[in-house]
Structures are given as structure tokens and as C-alpha cells.
Design an enzyme around this catalytic site. Sequence first.
Site, PDB file in Angstrom:
ATOM      1  N   GLU A  56       0.819  -1.217   0.000  1.00  0.00           N
ATOM      2  CA  GLU A  56       0.000   0.000   0.000  1.00  0.00           C
ATOM      3  C   GLU A  56       0.852   1.266   0.000  1.00  0.00           C
ATOM      4  OE1 GLU A  56      -2.564  -3.244   1.852  1.00  0.00           O
ATOM      5  OE2 GLU A  56      -0.510  -2.512   2.175  1.00  0.00           O
ATOM      6  N   PHE A 118     -12.568  -7.041  13.180  1.00  0.00           N
ATOM      7  CA  PHE A 118     -11.437  -7.512  12.382  1.00  0.00           C
ATOM      8  C   PHE A 118     -11.041  -6.469  11.349  1.00  0.00           C
ATOM      9  CE2 PHE A 118      -9.878  -9.923   8.606  1.00  0.00           C
ATOM     10  CZ  PHE A 118      -8.685 -10.349   9.162  1.00  0.00           C
ATOM     11  N   GLN A 119      -9.775  -6.140  11.315  1.00  0.00           N
ATOM     12  CA  GLN A 119      -9.191  -5.166  10.390  1.00  0.00           C
ATOM     13  C   GLN A 119      -9.868  -3.797  10.486  1.00  0.00           C
ATOM     14  OE1 GLN A 119      -8.813  -6.964   6.425  1.00  0.00           O
ATOM     15  NE2 GLN A 119      -6.770  -7.670   6.994  1.00  0.00           N
ATOM     16  N   LYS A 168     -17.872  -0.912   4.266  1.00  0.00           N
ATOM     17  CA  LYS A 168     -18.256  -1.910   3.255  1.00  0.00           C
ATOM     18  C   LYS A 168     -19.737  -1.840   2.927  1.00  0.00           C
ATOM     19  CE  LYS A 168     -17.971  -6.834   2.092  1.00  0.00           C
ATOM     20  NZ  LYS A 168     -17.540  -8.181   2.523  1.00  0.00           N
ATOM     21  N   MET A 477      24.048   8.888   4.128  1.00  0.00           N
ATOM     22  CA  MET A 477      23.904  10.190   4.778  1.00  0.00           C
ATOM     23  C   MET A 477      24.090  10.081   6.291  1.00  0.00           C
ATOM     24  SD  MET A 477      23.622  13.365   4.136  1.00  0.00           S
ATOM     25  CE  MET A 477      22.721  13.879   2.678  1.00  0.00           C
TER      26      MET A 477
END
Length: 563
Positions: A56, A118-119, A168, A477
Site C-alpha cells: 500500500e 477484524f481489520q 463496506k 547520509m
Amino acid sequence: MSMNSEKKRLTGATVLLEALEKEGVDVIFGYPGGVLLPLYDALLDSSIRHILPRHEQGGVHAADGYARVTGKVGVCLATSGPGATNLVTGIATAYMDSIPLVVLTGQVVTALLGTDSFQEADITGITTPITKHSYLVKDAREIPRIVKEAFYLAGTGRPGPVLIDLPKDILATEVEPLPADMNLRGYQVPSKGDSGKIVEVAKALSECRRPVIYAGGGVIAAGAGDVLRQLAEKASLPVVTTLMGIGCLPSVHPNLLGMVGMHGTVTANYAVDDCDLLLAVGVRFDDRVTSGLGHKFATKAKIIHIDIDPAEIGKVIRPQISILGDARLVLEELLNTLESVESPQVADWWDRLRAWKNDHPLRYDKDRMTPQMIIECVGELVGENAIIATDVGQHQMWTAQFYPIVKSRNFATSGGLGTMGYGLPAAVGAQIARPDDMVVLFTGDGSFQMCIQELATIAQHNLPIKIMLMNNGVLGMVRQWQKMFYERRFSGVQFQANPDFVKVAEAYGIRGIRVDSLEQVRSAITEAIKHPGPVLLDFTISPEEDVLPMVAPGKPITEMLGR
């Protein structure tokens, strides 16, 4: 129910996609998940192209790269919970650099919100400090208005990311959508600046003797590069840029002194310190320019600040004249106003600037294979239309110093957040956005491995990105700072198990070329350019190579190491 009424009923997912199409969206960078199943089903019937990243974070950085090289709003999509939280770094990157994004996230069904289902993650809450605005959609009929508002908010004023969280059940339900009538009370977009103050600026310019234009990302966001160039030429004004302002004036322009700040040119830093008028346009006086020492920055100058964000004016430096407005419109009016005043007398100033330029050029050892030489060589060979993306680290600063960027929106880099891993997916987004232009990525072995999986996205779509990997086996760096300020006590910077990057590229079906000698550089770059598909060039460089000049932390910008 009448046939007419039935025809009007659409799923929330279809309503969303139709609203996106009306906003001109042609591509979404998205990763599916359970709560997004209604949307992914509807996508099969949409004209919008879907690009599947391998993470993602790759999706949001790709949307960011797309936005930077086009000026359009980039769109990304992720599922609920971990999908949404994986976007956070990319959202913060876009927020810090004022890049317009609309971020779509799936969410659990509304009945389960707040139950730790969930999630589930409160993504609107998590991203509140790093978005211009966010929406949790509770009524699918409102989707057309919300989408229209989100794109307007993202792309106007000071651009930035806007998030839309979509449960959803909202995506699955059938509704008759409401009209897309925006309701943004209190959101005002400054446009033309105060004409009286613009007259003041013109008068101040005519009276000064050592002026400098200090140009930032706001110039590029406003499409003000051409008018900035006209202003600089008309009044013989020298220009310095921030990292985000690179490209607003062609690198070959005689009025350009280079980048200012920690790794800026000596001439740019000396000029800002010694100027008597600093015309700051679309900048935020960040600490990489001021060293965090606002009270010691441009102390001899009358400071004029032009910006579209009222929160930036007076935040770090208190200007003598401030103008709230769109940079392009303000500079256009200033250019016209200069017709009625005398041009500044700057011949002596230019003599001093040219002497500094002559005495303190950017330099490097040309007798061996250095990253600076590689970057200059790429610049010679790929042409001025190429889009340059970078990751973050030494290679980023060398690119800023040595690559000849001649056009606005041809440079994509993570400035404010300094996000390692940004470059590869941003290059994907840039190449998708502008398929006919060459995209070149400069990256390091540290940054590259943070989103290395996006090689699969490149391979899947045969994106002809040319990857220039500066491979020194260390976090360059950080190592440079430890070398300079921590008595070479190197801690946590050595990569003991780097892969063979050429073999990694070949495993994805991408051409890989190893370059470990000066004699190979030009021919390898030429081969990469001629190859019709993606290529990775793995350049072996020394870990002892430093980015110079460098302003040490807490020091004024005139105190540069390696000048």
C-alpha cells in the site's frame, strides 16, 4: 417501484466510481481487501484503470508521483486496518510537500465501527494531523458531494491529501445518489494578492541594491515558473530555490544561483545572507534552509513573503511585507507594476555574485567514478524532457546539486518528510502519468530496499523506468554525519548482506547492468537509454564520498564545510 426509479438506484461503489470519473480520474493505485470487494467488483465495469502495487505504501507514493509530474490530483486506494495504516507514511509525505491526493480507504461495516472488529482502524483519526480534511461516509447518497468536495479541497489553495473512509455496507448498498452540491463554508482560497502591498513590493525592489528571489514548491504548485522567470529577467534578479522549488527556473538559466540551505551552493547561501531584499515566494522557511536559526537568517534583508497559506506567514520568519495569494497571480501583478518603477541598480551585486560563483563552484574528483559524475553524465545523455525521481539520502542531494532540471514538474522527491522508499513507486506513478517521457530514478541501496517489491509493478506493466542505483553498502547520509560529527563511530549504517541487485532485477525480468569502473559509465547509461524496457544500473561507489558543501547542524548557512 417504477422502471425510472430502478434505473437511478446504484450501489455506493458505482456511485463512487462515477463521481471519480466526473473528476477526470483515469487511474487508481490500489490494493484490495475484504471490505473493498463491492468496489473491486464495480471496477470491472469502470473506465478507470487500476494499478496494483505490491504494498500500500507503494500505491500512495505512486499516486504522489503521478500528482507531482502532472499537477492533477493523484488517487490511491487501500483496504481497512493494516491496508489503511500502511498509507500513513505516504499521506504524511504528500502533506509535508503540499501534493494533492485523494486517499480512499475501505472500512468495516458501520454497525461494527468502534468495536475493534477484524481489520478495523480509525484511519480518519490517525490521519487527522496529516490531511487537509477527511470524511467517514455514513450515507452512500452523499458520495457525489463528498468526492467533489474532496477533489476541490485537495487541489485548491495549498494542495494536500484528503481522505475518504468508506465502510463496506456503504459501498454495497443501493441508493439514489443526491446531487453533488458542495458545502464548504469557511473554506476560502486566496487568489489575487493585495494590490497596495504589491505596489509596496515593486517600490522596495526599485530601491534595493542586493535583491534575491527565494523560490519554493509553491511556485511549481501555482504554475508560476514562467512568470517568475520573466520577473527575474526584467529586473535582473538572482534566484535561489529550495529542494522543492527545483525546476521552477531552468538549471541553465543565468539568474539561477542554485539551491539554498544545508547542501546548497556557496553562492546561493552567501547571497541570501548578504542580500538587502529577500523576495520569498511559495516557501516555508524550513530548517534545512534556515538551520532553524530564524534570527540569524537573511538578517540584512527586508523580507517579503508571498504564500497561499496564511499559517505559513510569520510562522518562522516575520516578514516586513506579506502577501496572501496565488503565487502566479501575485507575480503577474508585480511584473505589471514594475513597469511604473525604476529597475533596481544591481550591476555591482552581480559582480559579487559572479565572483562567488567563480571561486566556489560545485566540484568533485573527475578522475574516478563518483556519484556526482554519474548524475551529470545521465543529465547529458537523457535530454531535458526526462522526469527525475529520487529516493532520500546522499544521492538525493547529489541529484539536486548536479542534475540539470530545466522544466517544472520534472522532479519528484520527498522533501519535508525525507521518506526513504519514496523514489521507486513515485517513478511508477510518474511513468503511468506520462508514458511518452523517460523516467529516471536515482536511488541508494538503503532507500531502494524499502520498496524494492515495486520492481514487480514495473515488470508487470513493462514500465521503461531507468534505475540508477548508487550502491555504497552503507546508509550514506547517516554515515556521513557519524563521520563528521561523531568521530567516525559508525553505528547501524553498514549493510552486511546486500543482495546482488543485478540478479534481483533479472529475477523480475528486468535488465540489470553492473557498473564498477569509470570507463563503463557512459556506455552503460547509453545502453539503458536505448533499451525499450526497464533497466537497473548498479553503480559501485565509495562509502567515503560526501555531500558537500554542508552546513553543520545549528550553524548559520554561511558556515559551510567543504566549500
